[in-house]
Design an enzyme around this catalytic site. Structure first.
Site, PDB file in Angstrom:
ATOM      1  N   ASP A  28       0.890  -1.157   0.000  1.00 51.06           N
ATOM      2  CA  ASP A  28       0.000   0.000   0.000  1.00 51.06           C
ATOM      3  C   ASP A  28       0.929   1.209   0.000  1.00 51.06           C
ATOM      4  O   ASP A  28       1.545   1.525   1.014  1.00 51.06           O
ATOM      5  CB  ASP A  28      -0.893  -0.008   1.242  1.00 51.06           C
ATOM      6  CG  ASP A  28      -1.900   1.154   1.256  1.00 51.06           C
ATOM      7  OD1 ASP A  28      -1.591   2.203   0.649  1.00 51.06           O
ATOM      8  OD2 ASP A  28      -2.960   1.018   1.872  1.00 51.06           O
ATOM      9  N   HIS A  29       1.056   1.879  -1.149  1.00 51.04           N
ATOM     10  CA  HIS A  29       2.085   2.896  -1.272  1.00 51.04           C
ATOM     11  C   HIS A  29       1.894   4.056  -0.295  1.00 51.04           C
ATOM     12  O   HIS A  29       2.840   4.778   0.014  1.00 51.04           O
ATOM     13  CB  HIS A  29       2.196   3.411  -2.712  1.00 51.04           C
ATOM     14  CG  HIS A  29       1.044   4.244  -3.159  1.00 51.04           C
ATOM     15  ND1 HIS A  29      -0.080   3.715  -3.769  1.00 51.04           N
ATOM     16  CD2 HIS A  29       0.828   5.588  -3.103  1.00 51.04           C
ATOM     17  CE1 HIS A  29      -0.921   4.685  -4.061  1.00 51.04           C
ATOM     18  NE2 HIS A  29      -0.397   5.839  -3.673  1.00 51.04           N
ATOM     19  N   HIS A  83      -6.139   2.682   1.580  1.00 55.16           N
ATOM     20  CA  HIS A  83      -5.390   3.861   2.028  1.00 55.16           C
ATOM     21  C   HIS A  83      -6.041   4.558   3.227  1.00 55.16           C
ATOM     22  O   HIS A  83      -5.384   4.862   4.226  1.00 55.16           O
ATOM     23  CB  HIS A  83      -5.253   4.878   0.889  1.00 55.16           C
ATOM     24  CG  HIS A  83      -4.664   4.321  -0.362  1.00 55.16           C
ATOM     25  ND1 HIS A  83      -3.663   3.375  -0.364  1.00 55.16           N
ATOM     26  CD2 HIS A  83      -4.920   4.587  -1.665  1.00 55.16           C
ATOM     27  CE1 HIS A  83      -3.343   3.085  -1.611  1.00 55.16           C
ATOM     28  NE2 HIS A  83      -4.083   3.794  -2.412  1.00 55.16           N
TER      29      HIS A  83
END
Length: 511
Positions: free
Chosen positions: A181-182, A244
């Site tokens: 999950d960037h 996110h």
């Protein structure tokens, strides 16, 4: 010694000709190489359908690096010698046999002790297939370690996520799976833990006795661009909230871990997600708002509404905006609403967290409710990574009147070009075997359990008012009611917005 051994690995990138590899992965790997985080004992294998040679692949890698903001050094040619290409069919056994042979050759050529990372930078429907073939063809059988990095979406709902997880677990153990999950690689997201647990002025106040509400906003100024085909089947709820947004909420709400280890941090995040009050079908419309952007003016030009975008159904009911009120039922957070909102075609690109503190029981300087200015802690995730604290100070030359004073700290302003990209940090964490900033299966399943109820209600009730917000606005007006019902309002995402950070009042900035 362990760190040096971990740096020695072969990284196989499935989907190496795609956009993600070009924009994020290749520049990130080059940055790691420039900084010395990668030893000379590494190799990259690009696997994709195109019939490329090693030289063609290397030329494309060089172009992607030169097109990025990275300063290219004279060592680029040496760096590119570590890149090899394999034309690949994910459903063909011979492709995996060729891959296994190539990896063994690279292990010997670069003195790599059998360490392997498999990065799936491609369509998620192939994740399970690739993992199964890697196992059956013994590509994961090695004297070193094997790790798997997968991109979102991790399933489309809880049921599909469970099936995918079962498929992956047949080939890789849970501690070998790195669900990226960037957002968890962003500097200020990682800083949430430091702000909370390394500062005595915050941690004692981080509870329902002192905090009135928390707001998490992640807005995009762009529309869906060329992602219409994917986005129309995902929507903002699945694309942003399930991963996110809930990850940021978990970091804000978690209890202090006993130690800063992967297991301890993950345990506390999971506990926070378990305490998230489940949605009931009858409460969805009370706690969540959805929206879809229509036409609007951006930089003096009219832009399309969502239904007019490429590869989007002209009658689409897909949401491009979500706002919601979350409640966490535990001792620390009972009664404190967490408000989230995210959307496309909003006023500007910004991700911010605003912690609003409660008022004093009796404040001698407040003459009326309209003059009350709460203390705020603002965490700027992007743009201009950093912190702002809004306090009350005395108005100059006027006795007995106060004014908000905003104190700013800008992290990215110090050296923007040397700020590591999220992918760079996460890729390096995986090389070192640190899964702290990757998502555990329990986090994924809990997030899907929460989101699925909302999805099912929305799928069975087609909105009749879409589109319901204009491009370059802050979403549908009805989202304001979520907070107004509790006596709050959304804090603006920018000091330059027409609303300003404190209801249009001037703010003294001391940097």
């Amino acid at each position: 010694m362990q760190k040096e051994e971990n740096n020695k690995c072969v990284i196989v990138i499935f989907g190496a000709t795609g956009d993600l590899a070009k924009r994020k992965l290749f520049p990130s790997i080059y940055n790691l190489y420039k900084k010395g985080s990668l030893s000379e004992n590494f190799a990259i294998v690009g696997a994709a359908r195109r019939e490329w040679s090693d030289n063609t692949f290397r030329e494309n890698v060089a172009t992607s690096i030169q097109d990025s903001k990275i300063n290219v050094d004279a060592d680029l040619d040496d760096f590119l010698k570590h890149f090899h290409y394999l034309s690949f069919d994910v459903t063909n056994t011979s492709s995996y046999q060729n891959l296994h042979e190539l990896i063994n050759e690279l292990d010997e050529q670069f003195n790599i002790p059998g360490n392997r990372i498999f990065y799936m930078a491609m369509a998620p429907q192939f994740f399970g297939t690739i993992a199964s073939y890697l196992k059956s063809n013994e590509v994961t059988t090695t004297i070193g370690w094997s790790r798997l990095i997968i991109e979102k979406p991790f399933g489309h709902n809880l049921e599909s996520a469970q099936k995918l997880n079962i498929d992956l677990r047949e080939a890789f153990a849970e501690d070998e799976i790195y669900r990226i999950d960037h957002y968890l690689g962003k500097e200020m997201v990682q800083n949430i833990e430091v702000i909370r647990f390394a500062n005595a002025i915050f941690e004692p106040l981080w509870n329902n006795r002192y905090i009135s509400n928390i707001q998490v906003t992640s807005s995009e100024s762009l529309g869906v661009e060329d992602r219409g085909g994917y986005y129309d089947h995902a929507g903002a709820l699945r694309d942003m909230v399930q991963n996110h947004m809930l990850q940021m909420v978990a970091l804000l709400a978690m209890e202090p871990p006993n130690r800063l280890t992967t297991e301890e941090v993950r345990t506390e995040k999971i506990k926070a997600l378990r305490a998230l009050r489940p949605m009931k079908s009858e409460d969805v419309d009370r706690y969540f708002v959805r929206g879809q952007y229509g036409r609007g003016m951006v930089n003096g030009k009219e832009v399309n509404g969502y239904r007019e975008e490429s590869n989007v159904d002209p009658n689409s009911a897909t949401e491009t905006f979500v706002a919601g009120k979350l409640l966490i039922d535990n001792f620390r957070w009972a009664g404190v609403p967490f408000y989230i909102r995210t959307g496309k075609r909003m006023t500007e690109k910004s991700t911010k967290i605003v912690i609003e503190f409660k008022e004093l029981p009796m404040n001698l300087y407040y003459k009326s409710k309209d003059e009350m200015h709460p203390n705020l802690l603002i965490i700027h995730i992007q743009q201009d990574e950093g912190l702002s604290i809004v306090l009350n100070g005395k108005k100059v030359a006027l006795s007995g009147e106060t004014t908000p004073v905003k104190l700013d700290y800008c992290s990215s302003c110090q050296d923007v070009l040397n700020t590591p990209e999220a992918y760079e940090k996460l890729l390096y964490d995986c090389i070192l075997g640190d899964a702290t900033n990757f998502t555990h299966w329990d986090e994924v399943s809990l997030s899907w359990s929460f989101v699925d109820t909302i999805s099912k209600v929305w799928e069975n009730s087609i909105p009749t008012d879409f589109p319901n917000y204009e491009a370059q606005s802050m979403g549908p007006k009805i989202s304001d009611k979520l907070l107004a019902d509790d006596g709050f309002h959304w804090w603006p995402i920018s000091d330059d917005s027409p609303y300003s950070i404190l209801k249009g009042e001037n703010i003294n900035e001391n940097v």
